[in-house]
Design a protein around this motif. Structure first.
Motif, PDB file in Angstrom:
ATOM      1  N   ASN A 363       0.834  -1.199   0.000  1.00  0.00           N
ATOM      2  CA  ASN A 363       0.000   0.000   0.000  1.00  0.00           C
ATOM      3  C   ASN A 363       0.877   1.261   0.000  1.00  0.00           C
ATOM      4  O   ASN A 363       1.625   1.501   0.941  1.00  0.00           O
ATOM      5  CB  ASN A 363      -0.871  -0.050   1.259  1.00  0.00           C
ATOM      6  N   PRO A 364       0.793   2.089  -1.066  1.00  0.00           N
ATOM      7  CA  PRO A 364       1.688   3.249  -1.164  1.00  0.00           C
ATOM      8  C   PRO A 364       1.402   4.321  -0.102  1.00  0.00           C
ATOM      9  O   PRO A 364       2.239   5.171   0.163  1.00  0.00           O
ATOM     10  CB  PRO A 364       1.427   3.785  -2.573  1.00  0.00           C
ATOM     11  N   ASN A 365       0.211   4.270   0.505  1.00  0.00           N
ATOM     12  CA  ASN A 365      -0.119   5.303   1.490  1.00  0.00           C
ATOM     13  C   ASN A 365       0.336   4.947   2.895  1.00  0.00           C
ATOM     14  O   ASN A 365       0.194   5.743   3.812  1.00  0.00           O
ATOM     15  CB  ASN A 365      -1.633   5.549   1.505  1.00  0.00           C
ATOM     16  N   ASP A 366       0.853   3.735   3.068  1.00  0.00           N
ATOM     17  CA  ASP A 366       1.322   3.316   4.380  1.00  0.00           C
ATOM     18  C   ASP A 366       2.829   3.164   4.332  1.00  0.00           C
ATOM     19  O   ASP A 366       3.343   2.251   3.694  1.00  0.00           O
ATOM     20  CB  ASP A 366       0.649   1.977   4.747  1.00  0.00           C
ATOM     21  N   PRO A 367       3.565   4.068   4.996  1.00  0.00           N
ATOM     22  CA  PRO A 367       5.033   4.022   4.888  1.00  0.00           C
ATOM     23  C   PRO A 367       5.630   2.717   5.410  1.00  0.00           C
ATOM     24  O   PRO A 367       6.739   2.346   5.051  1.00  0.00           O
ATOM     25  CB  PRO A 367       5.497   5.208   5.735  1.00  0.00           C
ATOM     26  N   PHE A 368       4.891   1.995   6.264  1.00  0.00           N
ATOM     27  CA  PHE A 368       5.443   0.772   6.849  1.00  0.00           C
ATOM     28  C   PHE A 368       4.909  -0.488   6.185  1.00  0.00           C
ATOM     29  O   PHE A 368       5.181  -1.601   6.627  1.00  0.00           O
ATOM     30  CB  PHE A 368       5.150   0.726   8.354  1.00  0.00           C
ATOM     31  N   ALA A 369       4.112  -0.338   5.122  1.00  0.00           N
ATOM     32  CA  ALA A 369       3.535  -1.527   4.479  1.00  0.00           C
ATOM     33  C   ALA A 369       4.643  -2.341   3.817  1.00  0.00           C
ATOM     34  O   ALA A 369       5.583  -1.785   3.249  1.00  0.00           O
ATOM     35  CB  ALA A 369       2.500  -1.111   3.455  1.00  0.00           C
ATOM     36  N   LYS A 370       4.516  -3.648   3.901  1.00  0.00           N
ATOM     37  CA  LYS A 370       5.449  -4.549   3.224  1.00  0.00           C
ATOM     38  C   LYS A 370       4.663  -5.262   2.126  1.00  0.00           C
ATOM     39  O   LYS A 370       3.437  -5.166   2.060  1.00  0.00           O
ATOM     40  CB  LYS A 370       5.998  -5.588   4.211  1.00  0.00           C
TER      41      LYS A 370
END
Length: 422
Positions: A363-370
């Protein structure tokens, strides 16, 4: 002096990487134009005082691996050797089995890296962190922050926020434990082998008590994560260095495109010469693109962002390629379109054909998404993912291949979508 150990697994591993791992061992699959392992080796070779890099795995020594090692030794001017396990020994069993090789020449510390991660590899930072945290024999895990839901797919680390000591370590917990996850990159002191040895002894004792069961219960099969880290947590021996730089796992072929994007982006600082630019009489480049010098590309083609083009590739007029990996010897005929796909070695895509996949990006809007390691099937249907053409596949003119996986040596004669073509 220092050493590095890279755990490369073996042919039973990397199954989610088929059909691409049929042709080349997964650790040698090209990511951003160079074999996946080369990124690791390059990072290790940059560390001052690094004397030797050992690869541990259970691939039969093959021509490709040997050639890769010879070339890498020449390029990085460092000893690189492959140590072959007699069977899958787990992440701890492999280094324990070859402990004499690792400690020979008495290195003061050694790195252990998993081959299937892509990272900025902050190794020198881990070294300075190790000197400042814990005793002289403290061990360091590289960690990064994930979001709550995804953290449960990884090894989770609970830290003491003041001292950064690992208080608690759980591999793939069933409920939320911590959003700090294990990156599969470690800095160990030789005395880790005492801890692994103790587990080895305990396993041997347990085996004498049990009835002989299947082969996995060999005493030598030891997992660093479950067997060692869980036991060492909260003993003042294990510390976590958290990195803010990029990190991702490379489990499935889809994650190779994402890893490629992360590395291409890093090339701006590390290897600007590997990034193509818009030149008179050359193709139109938008974003980060790697083009092998031997590729032959029509100036009316448009490439990028996030594209890597392998050796001996031919790209015709008006071709559009985006978010894709085009491997060695491929021909993309005039006006075809390739999006979110991996086109396998020596394949051909006909004129006006379209090969398209669905990106599996975080998810590009979540800086911590993997990146999620998707299952191949969901509710009995193929999960939409990137399109993969195995080696030597021919796509005829004017057809569409959408969200499909095509096994090697197929000549297709019509359009397909959401299928595995065996």
């Amino acid at each position: 002096m220092l050493k590095a150990v890279i755990l490369i697994g073996g042919p039973q591993k990397g199954t989610r990487f088929r059909p691409l791992s049929f042709e080349v061992p997964k650790p040698l699959f090209p990511v951003a134009g160079v074999p996946m392992l080369q990124h690791h080796i390059e990072a290790c070779a940059k560390v001052p005082n690094m004397k030797e890099i050992l690869l541990i795995g259970f691939y039969q020594p093959n021509e490709e691996l040997t050639r890769f090692l010879v070339n890498a030794q020449q390029e990085f001017k460092i000893s690189i050797r492959y140590l072959q396990e007699y069977s899958a020994l787990g992440t701890g069993g492999g280094i324990y089995h070859f402990r004499d090789q690792i400690v020979s020449g008495s290195p003061e510390a050694f790195f252990v890296l998993n081959a299937d991660v892509c990272s900025a590899f902050p190794l020198t930072e881990m070294l300075s962190f190790q000197k400042e945290h814990g005793g002289p024999n403290s061990l360091v895990i590289l960690g990064t922050t994930a979001n709550r839901k995804q953290s449960m797919n990884y090894g989770c680390i609970v830290e003491n926020e003041q001292t950064h000591e690992v208080m608690h370590y759980v591999e793939k917990p069933s409920t939320f434990v911590s959003d700090i996850i294990n990156c599969g990159i470690y800095l160990f002191k030789p005395d880790i082998f005492q801890h692994i040895g103790a587990i080895f002894q305990k396993n041997q004792q347990d085996m004498l008590l049990e009835e002989p069961t299947n082969g996995w219960h060999r005493a030598e099969a030891i997992r660093l994560e479950q067997d060692i880290f869980t036991a060492l947590a909260a003993q003042g021996k294990l510390y976590v260095y958290k990195t803010l730089s990029f990190w991702s796992q490379i489990k499935s072929a889809g994650s190779a495109i994402y890893a490629s994007r992360l590395y291409l982006n890093q090339y701006h600082t590390t290897h600007p010469e590997r990034l193509a630019s818009n030149k008179e009489g050359g193709p139109k480049i938008s974003g980060n693109v790697y083009i092998h010098p031997t590729a032959n590309i029509d100036p009316t083609a448009t490439l990028g962002p996030n594209v890597s083009i392998g050796s001996g590739v031919t790209i015709g007029a008006g071709v559009r390629v985006r978010e894709s990996v085009i491997l060695h010897g491929v021909t993309l005929q005039d006006h075809c379109c390739v999006l979110n796909s991996i086109v396998g070695w020596d394949s051909t895509v006909g004129k006006w054909a379209r090969v398209e996949g669905t990106p599996s990006d975080p998810n590009p809007n979540d800086p911590f998404a993997k990146i999620d390691s998707e299952t191949l099937f969901r509710d009995g249907k193929l999960t939409p993912s990137i399109t993969i053409l195995g080696c030597n596949v021919t796509i005829p003119s004017e057809v569409i291949i959408l969200n499909s996986i095509v096994l090697p040596h197929k000549d297709l004669n019509r359009s397909f979508k959401n299928q595995i073509i065996l």
